[in-house]
Design a protein around this motif. Sequence first.
Motif, PDB file in Angstrom:
ATOM      1  N   UNK A  32      95.632 104.679  43.562  1.00 11.50           N
ATOM      2  CA  UNK A  32      94.646 105.419  44.351  1.00 11.50           C
ATOM      3  C   UNK A  32      93.239 105.234  43.799  1.00 11.50           C
ATOM      4  N   UNK A  33      93.156 105.145  42.475  1.00  9.45           N
ATOM      5  CA  UNK A  33      91.843 105.012  41.852  1.00  9.45           C
ATOM      6  C   UNK A  33      91.183 103.709  42.285  1.00  9.45           C
ATOM      7  N   UNK A  80      91.926 102.096  45.081  1.00  8.73           N
ATOM      8  CA  UNK A  80      91.598 102.250  46.505  1.00  8.73           C
ATOM      9  C   UNK A  80      90.284 103.008  46.663  1.00  8.73           C
ATOM     10  N   UNK A  81      90.117 104.040  45.825  1.00  5.15           N
ATOM     11  CA  UNK A  81      88.885 104.820  45.884  1.00  5.15           C
ATOM     12  C   UNK A  81      87.682 103.923  45.612  1.00  5.15           C
ATOM     13  N   UNK A  82      87.837 103.038  44.632  1.00  6.59           N
ATOM     14  CA  UNK A  82      86.734 102.140  44.293  1.00  6.59           C
ATOM     15  C   UNK A  82      86.444 101.181  45.444  1.00  6.59           C
ATOM     16  N   UNK A  83      87.512 100.721  46.105  1.00 11.10           N
ATOM     17  CA  UNK A  83      87.303  99.835  47.258  1.00 11.10           C
ATOM     18  C   UNK A  83      86.551 100.583  48.358  1.00 11.10           C
ATOM     19  N   UNK A  84      86.958 101.835  48.579  1.00  7.78           N
ATOM     20  CA  UNK A  84      86.283 102.625  49.613  1.00  7.78           C
ATOM     21  C   UNK A  84      84.830 102.856  49.238  1.00  7.78           C
ATOM     22  N   UNK A  85      84.591 102.927  47.930  1.00  9.70           N
ATOM     23  CA  UNK A  85      83.225 103.140  47.464  1.00  9.70           C
ATOM     24  C   UNK A  85      82.431 101.839  47.441  1.00  9.70           C
ATOM     25  N   UNK A  86      82.956 100.813  48.072  1.00 12.23           N
ATOM     26  CA  UNK A  86      82.183  99.594  48.262  1.00 12.23           C
ATOM     27  C   UNK A  86      82.324  98.538  47.174  1.00 12.23           C
ATOM     28  N   UNK A  87      83.373  98.651  46.331  1.00 11.96           N
ATOM     29  CA  UNK A  87      83.506  97.682  45.248  1.00 11.96           C
ATOM     30  C   UNK A  87      84.205  96.414  45.709  1.00 11.96           C
ATOM     31  N   UNK A 146      84.817  93.781  40.895  1.00  8.08           N
ATOM     32  CA  UNK A 146      84.288  95.021  40.336  1.00  8.08           C
ATOM     33  C   UNK A 146      85.402  96.038  40.094  1.00  8.08           C
ATOM     34  N   UNK A 147      86.383  96.063  40.998  1.00  4.30           N
ATOM     35  CA  UNK A 147      87.534  96.953  40.818  1.00  4.30           C
ATOM     36  C   UNK A 147      88.220  96.618  39.495  1.00  4.30           C
ATOM     37  N   UNK A 154      85.310  97.090  36.368  1.00  2.00           N
ATOM     38  CA  UNK A 154      84.738  98.415  36.102  1.00  2.00           C
ATOM     39  C   UNK A 154      85.777  99.529  36.130  1.00  2.00           C
ATOM     40  N   UNK A 155      86.862  99.319  36.872  1.00  2.00           N
ATOM     41  CA  UNK A 155      87.817 100.414  37.052  1.00  2.00           C
ATOM     42  C   UNK A 155      89.121 100.175  36.293  1.00  2.00           C
ATOM     43  N   UNK A 193      88.718  99.084  31.946  1.00  2.10           N
ATOM     44  CA  UNK A 193      88.451 100.148  30.975  1.00  2.10           C
ATOM     45  C   UNK A 193      89.649 101.072  30.758  1.00  2.10           C
ATOM     46  N   UNK A 218      90.789 111.542  47.750  1.00  2.00           N
ATOM     47  CA  UNK A 218      92.230 111.315  47.601  1.00  2.00           C
ATOM     48  C   UNK A 218      92.952 112.574  47.157  1.00  2.00           C
ATOM     49  N   UNK A 242      87.452 108.129  38.508  1.00  3.50           N
ATOM     50  CA  UNK A 242      87.503 106.994  37.600  1.00  3.50           C
ATOM     51  C   UNK A 242      87.592 107.515  36.177  1.00  3.50           C
TER      52      UNK A 242
END
Lengths: 290, 368
Positions: free
Chosen positions: A181-182, A184-191, A195-196, A199-200, A203, B82, B88
Motif C-alpha cells: 500500500x505504501x 501504491x500511495x507513492x504512485x498515487x502521489x505522482x512518483x 522514485x518509488x 525514496x520509498x 530506505x 489508504x 512513508x
Amino acid sequence: MSKTRTHVIGKSGWPRTLGAAVVSAIYFFPVYYILMTAFKTRPDALAMPIKFLFVPTLDNFYSVFWRADIQGGGSTDSGFSHYFFNSLFIGGTSVSLALIIGTAAAYGFSRFPLRGNDTYLFIILTTRMLPPIIAIIPIFVLFRVFGLSGSYTGIIALYTAFNLPFSIWMAKSFFDDLDRDIEDAARMDGSSEWRVFRKICLPQVYGGLAATFVFAVILTWNEFLFALMLTGTETRTVPVAIARTIGGQVGVDWGLMSAIETLFIIPVVLVTFVLQNQLLRGVTFGTIRK
Amino acid sequence: MFEIRLEKVTKRFGNGLVAVDSADLDVNQGEVMCLLGPSGCGKTTMLRMIAGLEWATSGDIMIAGKRVNDLPARERNVAMAFQFYALYPSLSVEENLAYPLHAEKLSRAEIASRVARVSEALDLKAILKRRPHQLGEGEKQRVAVGRSIVRDPTCFLFDEPLSRLDIQLRQTMRTQIKEILAKLDKPTVIVTHDQIEALTMADRIAVMQKGKVEQVASPHDLFSQPTNLFVASFIGTPQMNLLSATLADIGQMESNGSVRARFAVLGETISAIVDGRVADLAKGSKVTLGIRPRSFEFVDPGTTDALHATVDLTEPMGAETLAHLIEQGADMRCVVQSSVAPATGDRVAVRCKVGQLHVFNESGNLVR
C-alpha cells in the motif's frame, strides 16, 4: 537505566546470569588467548603451563609490518600493510558490488516477476548448494584462460558472484515483506517507479541490507581457499598471508601470528559494532513490523 | 466540472474471479459517495480501479470528463487515503505531507506554505518532526488525510478511513473528515463496510454485493426504500425482519396510488396499506414482507392486523430494548422503549406502523 538492569538480573536470577557468563567466557576464550599471545614474547608464548601473567610487549605488532634483517640490524617491509589493503579493498568492493547488484535484482524479482521467476531464483540458490571446493578446478582453468589469475578484477568478480545469491535472497525477502500500500500511495502521489524504489522502498530495507552487508563481509573477509589459488603476490589477502607465515626454518611464530589475527579481527568487529542496531533490525525484520 | 463516471466497468482477475461486474457509478462535483458492502464484494477493487492501481478489464472510467483507463496512477491526479494509512515509514510527518508536492515541481516556499496550511487545519503542528511509527492511530489517520488533501487533485478516494480507530476517535474523525470534504467540494469516494459510517458521511451510498452495484441512493432512500432483499437486510441495525407471506387479497386502489392488501403470514392474516403496484401481483403470490424492528408497535392481543408471538429474549440497549419474538420458528426483532419492554416468556401482539411495510416479490425485488 541501572535500575532496570538490576531488575532484569533479579528476574532471571543469579544462577542463570552466572551460567550465561560461563558460556560466554568459553566462547570468548580462544579470542582471549589470541589477544594474550599477541602481546607475549616468544618464550612466554611457548611456555607451559600457559602463562596468564606476563610482561606485555608490542614487538609482535611491529614485526607484522617490519621484518628484522638477519644482517645489519635494519628492517624491511613485510608486505602486510599491502595485504591488509588487499583484504579491505577486495572485500569491500566485492561485497558492495554484490549488494548493489543484488538489491536491484531482488527488487526486480519481488516487484516485476518474470515468467518462471521462481525457477530463476532456484537456479541462483543452487550455486550456494555445492561446497565451493567442487568448483575450484573449473574456476582455476577459467582464470588461466582469461588471464585473471592474480588480478584484482578476477578475485573481485569471483567474490561478487559468491555473495550475489545470498544478497539477492536476503534482499528479496526484505522487499517481499514491505507493505505494498505504501508503494501504491507513492504512485498515487505522482512518483515514478524509480522514485518509488529509491525514496520509498530502499530506505525501508536499509537495516536488512546492513545485516546482509555484515554477513557477506565476514564471509569474504575469512575466505581462504579461492584466495590461495587465485591471488598472486600483488593481490594476496591476509588469510593467505597468515598461512604463509607458518613453517619455514624458524617454526611457527605464535606471537606474530596472534598479532596479525588480532589486527585482522578489528575491521569485522568495527563493522559489526557500527551496524549492530541495524543488524538487530535486519535479523528481526518482518517479525516486529505490523 | 469534476466528476467521476464509471460505465459498465468490469474487473476480472487472472484466476477468473470477477471482482467487479459491469458496474455503473456517477459521483458529482462535491458529492460524497460511499461504497458499502460486505467484505469481498468488490468495493475496494472498484476504488483501486478509479485510483489507477488496478486496470479495468472492460468498461470506461471517466474522471473530469476524460477517459483515464489507460493512465497510470501517477498521471491521474487522484488523491487516496489508504486503510492502513500507508505513511512513508522512513520520512517524518512533514516530509510525508510534502511528498505529493514534489511531483508538482513547486518551489520550496510554496511547498512549505501548503504543508503549513494542512498541518494547521488538521492540528499536526506539534508532530511534524516525528516518524510514523511514533504516532498514535488517530494521528496517523490525520496525517494520511493531510497527505491526500495537500495537493489539488481532481477527486478523493478513501479506503476504510475509520476502521482502525477506536469508537470515540471514530466519531471525532468522522466529523472532521466530513467538514474537510465539504470545504474541498470535490467528488469523493469512500469505501466502507460500516453502514453507520456510510449513512453519516455519504451524500449517496452505493450498496455492492458480489461485484454488482445493487442500489445507489441517498442514505434516507436506501433506508426507506431498499430495492431488494439484500439491501433491505444489509442496511439498518438491528436487521430488518423478513417474513415469508402469501398475498391473500387486494382491496381498492386509493387515490394516492396506494392499495390495501391482505397477507397471510405466520398463520395469521394482516392487512396493510402498500404501494399500488402490489396490485399487479397475482393473488396467492409468494412475497416477503420487510418490517424494520422500529416499525413495530406493541398493541393489545387480539387487535386487528396484529401478529402474536412469544418473547424469547430481551437485550437492553439503554433507552431502548431489543426484543426477540418467536412464532412458528420465525424470529422477529422489535425495538421498544425500555420503560415498556416486555418480559421474557410474555405472549405479545405487535403491529406494523402505517406505511412502513416493505413488500418484496418472489425474486426478492421491492414491489413499487
